[in-house]
Design a protein around this motif. Structure first.
Motif, PDB file in Angstrom:
ATOM      1  N   VAL A 178       0.406  -0.945  -0.020  1.00  0.00           N
ATOM      2  CA  VAL A 178       0.463  -0.145   0.119  1.00  0.00           C
ATOM      3  C   VAL A 178       1.160   0.987   0.103  1.00  0.00           C
ATOM      4  O   VAL A 178       1.871   1.241   1.177  1.00  0.00           O
ATOM      5  CB  VAL A 178      -0.911  -0.064   1.458  1.00  0.00           C
ATOM      6  N   VAL A 179       0.620   1.818  -1.181  1.00  0.00           N
ATOM      7  CA  VAL A 179       1.452   3.291  -1.064  1.00  0.00           C
ATOM      8  C   VAL A 179       0.776   4.473  -0.874  1.00  0.00           C
ATOM      9  O   VAL A 179      -0.626   4.598  -1.505  1.00  0.00           O
ATOM     10  CB  VAL A 179       2.368   3.354  -2.567  1.00  0.00           C
ATOM     11  N   VAL A 180       1.431   5.270  -0.036  1.00  0.00           N
ATOM     12  CA  VAL A 180       0.381   6.581   0.378  1.00  0.00           C
ATOM     13  C   VAL A 180       0.804   7.243   0.656  1.00  0.00           C
ATOM     14  O   VAL A 180       2.123   7.807   1.373  1.00  0.00           O
ATOM     15  CB  VAL A 180      -0.214   6.899   2.175  1.00  0.00           C
ATOM     16  N   LEU A 181       0.249   8.534  -0.432  1.00  0.00           N
ATOM     17  CA  LEU A 181       1.087   9.665  -0.833  1.00  0.00           C
ATOM     18  C   LEU A 181       0.697  10.370  -0.121  1.00  0.00           C
ATOM     19  O   LEU A 181      -0.643  10.672   0.515  1.00  0.00           O
ATOM     20  CB  LEU A 181       0.574   9.566  -2.108  1.00  0.00           C
ATOM     21  N   LEU A 182       2.014  11.533   0.000  1.00  0.00           N
ATOM     22  CA  LEU A 182       1.352  12.917   0.756  1.00  0.00           C
ATOM     23  C   LEU A 182       2.116  14.048  -0.452  1.00  0.00           C
ATOM     24  O   LEU A 182       3.131  14.118  -0.503  1.00  0.00           O
ATOM     25  CB  LEU A 182       2.115  12.573   1.936  1.00  0.00           C
ATOM     26  N   TYR A 183       1.000  14.672   0.000  1.00  0.00           N
ATOM     27  CA  TYR A 183       1.645  15.904  -0.925  1.00  0.00           C
ATOM     28  C   TYR A 183       0.826  17.428   0.488  1.00  0.00           C
ATOM     29  O   TYR A 183      -0.021  17.215   1.025  1.00  0.00           O
ATOM     30  CB  TYR A 183       0.003  16.376  -2.130  1.00  0.00           C
ATOM     31  N   HIS A 184       1.162  18.540   0.323  1.00  0.00           N
ATOM     32  CA  HIS A 184       1.147  19.417   0.755  1.00  0.00           C
ATOM     33  C   HIS A 184       0.255  21.094   0.262  1.00  0.00           C
ATOM     34  O   HIS A 184      -0.452  20.987   0.292  1.00  0.00           O
ATOM     35  CB  HIS A 184       2.745  20.512   1.263  1.00  0.00           C
ATOM     36  N   ARG A 185       1.172  21.036  -1.231  1.00  0.00           N
ATOM     37  CA  ARG A 185       0.653  22.747  -1.474  1.00  0.00           C
ATOM     38  C   ARG A 185       0.238  21.848  -2.827  1.00  0.00           C
ATOM     39  O   ARG A 185       0.850  21.296  -3.625  1.00  0.00           O
ATOM     40  CB  ARG A 185       1.468  23.839  -1.597  1.00  0.00           C
ATOM     41  N   VAL A 186      -0.466  22.116  -3.574  1.00  0.00           N
ATOM     42  CA  VAL A 186      -1.548  22.381  -5.467  1.00  0.00           C
ATOM     43  C   VAL A 186      -1.097  23.886  -5.551  1.00  0.00           C
ATOM     44  O   VAL A 186      -1.945  24.836  -5.409  1.00  0.00           O
ATOM     45  CB  VAL A 186      -2.280  21.569  -5.427  1.00  0.00           C
ATOM     46  N   SER A 187       0.305  24.367  -6.600  1.00  0.00           N
ATOM     47  CA  SER A 187      -0.500  25.782  -6.454  1.00  0.00           C
ATOM     48  C   SER A 187       0.642  25.582  -7.934  1.00  0.00           C
ATOM     49  O   SER A 187       2.077  25.178  -7.871  1.00  0.00           O
ATOM     50  CB  SER A 187       0.747  26.906  -5.607  1.00  0.00           C
ATOM     51  N   ASP A 188       1.009  26.750  -8.465  1.00  0.00           N
ATOM     52  CA  ASP A 188       1.449  27.330  -9.476  1.00  0.00           C
ATOM     53  C   ASP A 188       2.468  28.500  -9.048  1.00  0.00           C
ATOM     54  O   ASP A 188       3.256  29.129  -9.754  1.00  0.00           O
ATOM     55  CB  ASP A 188       0.398  27.546 -11.304  1.00  0.00           C
ATOM     56  N   GLY A 189       2.702  29.094  -7.925  1.00  0.00           N
ATOM     57  CA  GLY A 189       3.254  30.190  -7.419  1.00  0.00           C
ATOM     58  C   GLY A 189       4.741  29.649  -7.612  1.00  0.00           C
ATOM     59  O   GLY A 189       5.867  30.622  -7.125  1.00  0.00           O
TER      60      GLY A 189
ATOM     61  N   ILE B 123       3.222  20.667  -5.584  1.00  0.00           N
ATOM     62  CA  ILE B 123       3.116  20.176  -6.981  1.00  0.00           C
ATOM     63  C   ILE B 123       1.886  21.533  -7.690  1.00  0.00           C
ATOM     64  O   ILE B 123       1.768  22.044  -7.043  1.00  0.00           O
ATOM     65  CB  ILE B 123       2.318  18.998  -6.951  1.00  0.00           C
ATOM     66  N   GLY B 124       2.406  21.870  -9.047  1.00  0.00           N
ATOM     67  CA  GLY B 124       2.055  22.568  -9.673  1.00  0.00           C
ATOM     68  C   GLY B 124       0.718  21.856  -9.977  1.00  0.00           C
ATOM     69  O   GLY B 124      -0.430  20.755 -10.501  1.00  0.00           O
ATOM     70  N   VAL B 125      -0.692  22.388 -10.714  1.00  0.00           N
ATOM     71  CA  VAL B 125      -1.659  22.423 -10.628  1.00  0.00           C
ATOM     72  C   VAL B 125      -1.745  21.404 -11.261  1.00  0.00           C
ATOM     73  O   VAL B 125      -2.396  20.206 -11.780  1.00  0.00           O
ATOM     74  CB  VAL B 125      -3.075  23.589 -11.360  1.00  0.00           C
ATOM     75  N   GLU B 126      -1.567  21.263 -13.309  1.00  0.00           N
ATOM     76  CA  GLU B 126      -1.717  20.891 -14.196  1.00  0.00           C
ATOM     77  C   GLU B 126      -1.148  19.460 -14.169  1.00  0.00           C
ATOM     78  O   GLU B 126      -1.503  18.832 -14.095  1.00  0.00           O
ATOM     79  CB  GLU B 126      -1.352  21.672 -15.758  1.00  0.00           C
ATOM     80  N   ARG B 127       0.371  19.329 -13.676  1.00  0.00           N
ATOM     81  CA  ARG B 127       0.979  17.965 -12.387  1.00  0.00           C
ATOM     82  C   ARG B 127       0.577  17.412 -11.804  1.00  0.00           C
ATOM     83  O   ARG B 127      -0.677  16.139 -12.063  1.00  0.00           O
ATOM     84  CB  ARG B 127       2.433  18.779 -12.612  1.00  0.00           C
ATOM     85  N   PHE B 128      -0.759  17.937 -11.139  1.00  0.00           N
ATOM     86  CA  PHE B 128      -1.309  17.395  -9.845  1.00  0.00           C
ATOM     87  C   PHE B 128      -2.635  16.793 -10.795  1.00  0.00           C
ATOM     88  O   PHE B 128      -3.167  15.667 -10.321  1.00  0.00           O
ATOM     89  CB  PHE B 128      -1.249  18.457  -8.964  1.00  0.00           C
ATOM     90  N   ARG B 129      -3.121  17.041 -11.316  1.00  0.00           N
ATOM     91  CA  ARG B 129      -4.418  17.127 -12.222  1.00  0.00           C
ATOM     92  C   ARG B 129      -3.613  16.332 -13.127  1.00  0.00           C
ATOM     93  O   ARG B 129      -5.181  14.280 -12.996  1.00  0.00           O
ATOM     94  CB  ARG B 129      -5.089  17.800 -13.322  1.00  0.00           C
ATOM     95  N   ASP B 130      -3.328  16.128 -13.651  1.00  0.00           N
ATOM     96  CA  ASP B 130      -2.431  14.396 -14.290  1.00  0.00           C
ATOM     97  C   ASP B 130      -2.054  13.036 -13.594  1.00  0.00           C
ATOM     98  O   ASP B 130      -2.583  12.361 -13.998  1.00  0.00           O
ATOM     99  CB  ASP B 130      -1.352  15.022 -15.333  1.00  0.00           C
ATOM    100  N   GLN B 131      -2.174  13.596 -12.611  1.00  0.00           N
ATOM    101  CA  GLN B 131      -0.992  12.446 -11.425  1.00  0.00           C
ATOM    102  C   GLN B 131      -3.241  11.309 -11.443  1.00  0.00           C
ATOM    103  O   GLN B 131      -3.360   9.982 -10.864  1.00  0.00           O
ATOM    104  CB  GLN B 131      -0.630  13.064 -10.534  1.00  0.00           C
ATOM    105  N   MET B 132      -3.682  12.948 -10.690  1.00  0.00           N
ATOM    106  CA  MET B 132      -4.918  11.953  -9.910  1.00  0.00           C
ATOM    107  C   MET B 132      -6.113  10.978 -11.472  1.00  0.00           C
ATOM    108  O   MET B 132      -6.218  10.664 -11.465  1.00  0.00           O
ATOM    109  CB  MET B 132      -5.721  13.208  -9.805  1.00  0.00           C
ATOM    110  N   ALA B 133      -5.627  11.862 -12.342  1.00  0.00           N
ATOM    111  CA  ALA B 133      -6.258  11.026 -13.836  1.00  0.00           C
ATOM    112  C   ALA B 133      -5.801   9.854 -14.175  1.00  0.00           C
ATOM    113  O   ALA B 133      -5.845   8.700 -13.888  1.00  0.00           O
ATOM    114  CB  ALA B 133      -6.019  12.027 -14.483  1.00  0.00           C
TER     115      ALA B 133
END
Length: 526
Positions: free
Chosen positions: A291-302, A309-319
């Motif tokens: 079981v791999v548990v992924l950890l994110y903090h911010r989804v931002s292009d700033g 992580i960038g917004v588009e890259r996060f969207r692509d990962q979730m897809a």
């Protein structure tokens, strides 16, 4: 008496249309909706003509573009993806076209005399244009209150399409989103409501569209409700404006290189290595016992740092996760051994409580129906305080979520847990401070979000940042699980007091994520 809404579209099953229909029926439950969808039957001759035209416009890039799309569609889903525990809101949205209040009628030409006659016979109160072709006046003038359109752009400056591309290309400070009346000219009708999304340093058109979709859906519903009650006045567009059209693939590539820089030979090699490693791992069914548990903090292009992580890259990962892996709710891992699959089971978590979790992460997660747990530092979000690590790195704090926003996310099926009250290092504070941090955080979550079984994720997350004594305090105070952040994978029977998580940041594109999921080590990844 019901309120009748006619929706004109070419994509009745698209996420934006489904989400808008769901929001309309939630806000205006006595509504009836007639969806008129244009579905064209394309002949082989028409398809060939279109391909030749695109080859002339885009050159060799069109062949590469079509090849990538074909490969993506071919490898779209694995059987494991079907066992993902989807958020309830996802199922409700996907089923909206089967709601008794919704009727779908398909045709080849929305502006045909038959469709106009059908619409007149139905006697609609309001028309809504969503991803629709150009509508003619004999159609859009039928509804009693007229027809409104959601345009992702500021009017009249950015008429046409596609959303956000030309604003980012022109280095505009923001991208507008406008609800306006449909008129004879393209995007020329009177403005009813408008807003804007800031263009950040690393913003991409696709990333901005995540926020535009979320804001636009709410604006459309607000306008529909206001028009029904007669409390909204339109205003004419000011100035001549400009109309844009779809860019070439070359222009898209040029913008991508401006944002991300020219892709080096080393980067191409890394992507190829990660992709091949992931393919081999998938064939060998690596990780099927984990079981791999992924950890994110911010989804931002700033920013581009080790917690963003960038917004588009996060969207692509979730897809990708939605299509290829079984994604489970973190709390379900506490119920016992997970069934073995063809690859690793995945859970998604966030730490801290940044505002972008609400603005960008939540819309993506709910669109794909992926369960996620957000661990928040309760005093910091309660009092809108800055995180010390942001002050140290940037000299200023970043906004956090409010309790109202978290309750909205919770209503959509997203979960929450504790991350101390003040984001302290539990290994560096005394017993009394640690006890207070744990008690206050748990009590605040219970009071604000009604939690009855609270999980804990300790700050900073390394082995040295937590001690056996602190773990005993966590257990004694009634927490039900404890999460780390020092990497590693979990067995199918997860140790609830040491749930290992792997941090993901802007370095991870989809090939890198795929490689990580099947065992590529962190030290060689970036």
């Amino acid at each position: 008496m019901s309120f009748r809404i006619a929706v004109f579209t070419t994509e009745a099953s698209s996420a934006l249309v489904l989400e808008t229909l769901s929001a309309l029926l939630e806000r205006l439950p006595d509504s009836e909706i007639l969806v008129l969808e244009r579905v064209r039957q394309r002949t082989a001759q028409a398809i060939a003509k279109s391909q030749i035209k695109n080859l002339r416009v885009h050159g060799w890039r069109w062949i590469d573009y079509q090849g990538r799309n074909a490969l993506r569609d071919f490898s779209r889903a694995k059987p494991d993806a079907g066992t993902t525990t989807r958020l309830p809101v996802y199922g409700q949205t996907q089923a909206i076209l089967r709601d008794s209040r919704v009727t779908v009628q398909r045709c080849e030409d929305l502006n045909s005399s038959d469709m106009v006659a059908t619409l007149k016979a139905w006697v609609p109160d309001l028309g809504v244009s969503l991803s629709a072709p150009i509508l003619k006046s004999q159609l859009f003038s039928v509804p009693r209150l007229g027809t409104i359109n959601l345009h992702q752009g500021k009017l009249p400056e950015y008429r046409g399409m596609p959303p956000a591309f030309w604003e980012v290309t022109n280095r505009a400070p923001d991208v507008g989103v406008t609800v306006h009346m449909v008129a004879a000219g393209l995007d020329t009708g009177d403005v009813l409501l408008e807003s804007a999304v800031k263009v950040e340093k690393f913003s991409t058109p696709a990333g901005i569209r995540v926020r535009l979709d979320a804001i636009g859906t709410r604006m459309l519903v607000d306008v529909a409700e206001a028009l029904r009650s007669g409390t909204l006045q339109a205003r004419p567009q000011a100035g001549e404006g400009k109309t844009y059209s779809r860019p070439t693939l070359g222009q898209e590539r040029a913008l991508e290189q401006r944002i991300n820089g020219v892709t080096s030979t080393r980067s191409h090699m890394k992507r190829a290595i990660f992709s091949n490693y992931a393919r081999l791992g998938t064939l060998q069914k690596r990780g099927r016992d984990s079981v791999v548990v992924l950890l994110y903090h911010r989804v931002s292009d700033g920013f581009r740092d080790n917690v963003t992580i960038g917004v588009e890259r996060f969207r692509d990962q979730m897809a990708y996760l939605s299509d290829h892996h079984r994604v489970v709710d973190l709390k379900d891992l506490l119920k016992g051994a997970q069934p073995q699959g063809d690859g690793p089971i995945v859970a998604i978590t966030f730490d801290d409580g940044y505002l972008d979790n609400y603005e960008y992460a939540a819309p993506v997660l709910t669109r794909f129906g992926l369960p996620t747990t957000f661990f928040v530092s309760t005093t910091i979000v309660d009092q809108a305080l800055p995180f010390q690590h942001d002050l140290d790195m940037y000299g200023f704090g970043l906004p956090t979520m409010s309790w109202a926003q978290m309750r909205e996310m919770q209503a959509a099926g997203l979960s929450f847990g504790a991350h101390t009250a003040n984001h302290v290092n539990m290994a560096r504070v005394d017993d009394a401070t640690a006890d207070r941090e744990l008690r206050e955080s748990k009590a605040k979550l219970e009071a604000e979000l009604g939690l009855t079984e609270t999980m804990f994720a300790y700050c900073f997350g390394k082995r040295a940042d937590f001690t056996p004594a602190r773990l005993e305090q966590v257990k004694a105070l009634g927490y039900v699980a404890n999460c780390s952040a020092y990497g590693g994978v979990n067995e199918l029977t997860v140790d609830r007091w040491d749930i290992r998580r792997q941090g993901i940041d802007w370095n991870f594109d989809v090939p890198a994520l795929r490689a990580r999921l099947v065992g590529w080590g962190k030290d060689t990844l970036v």
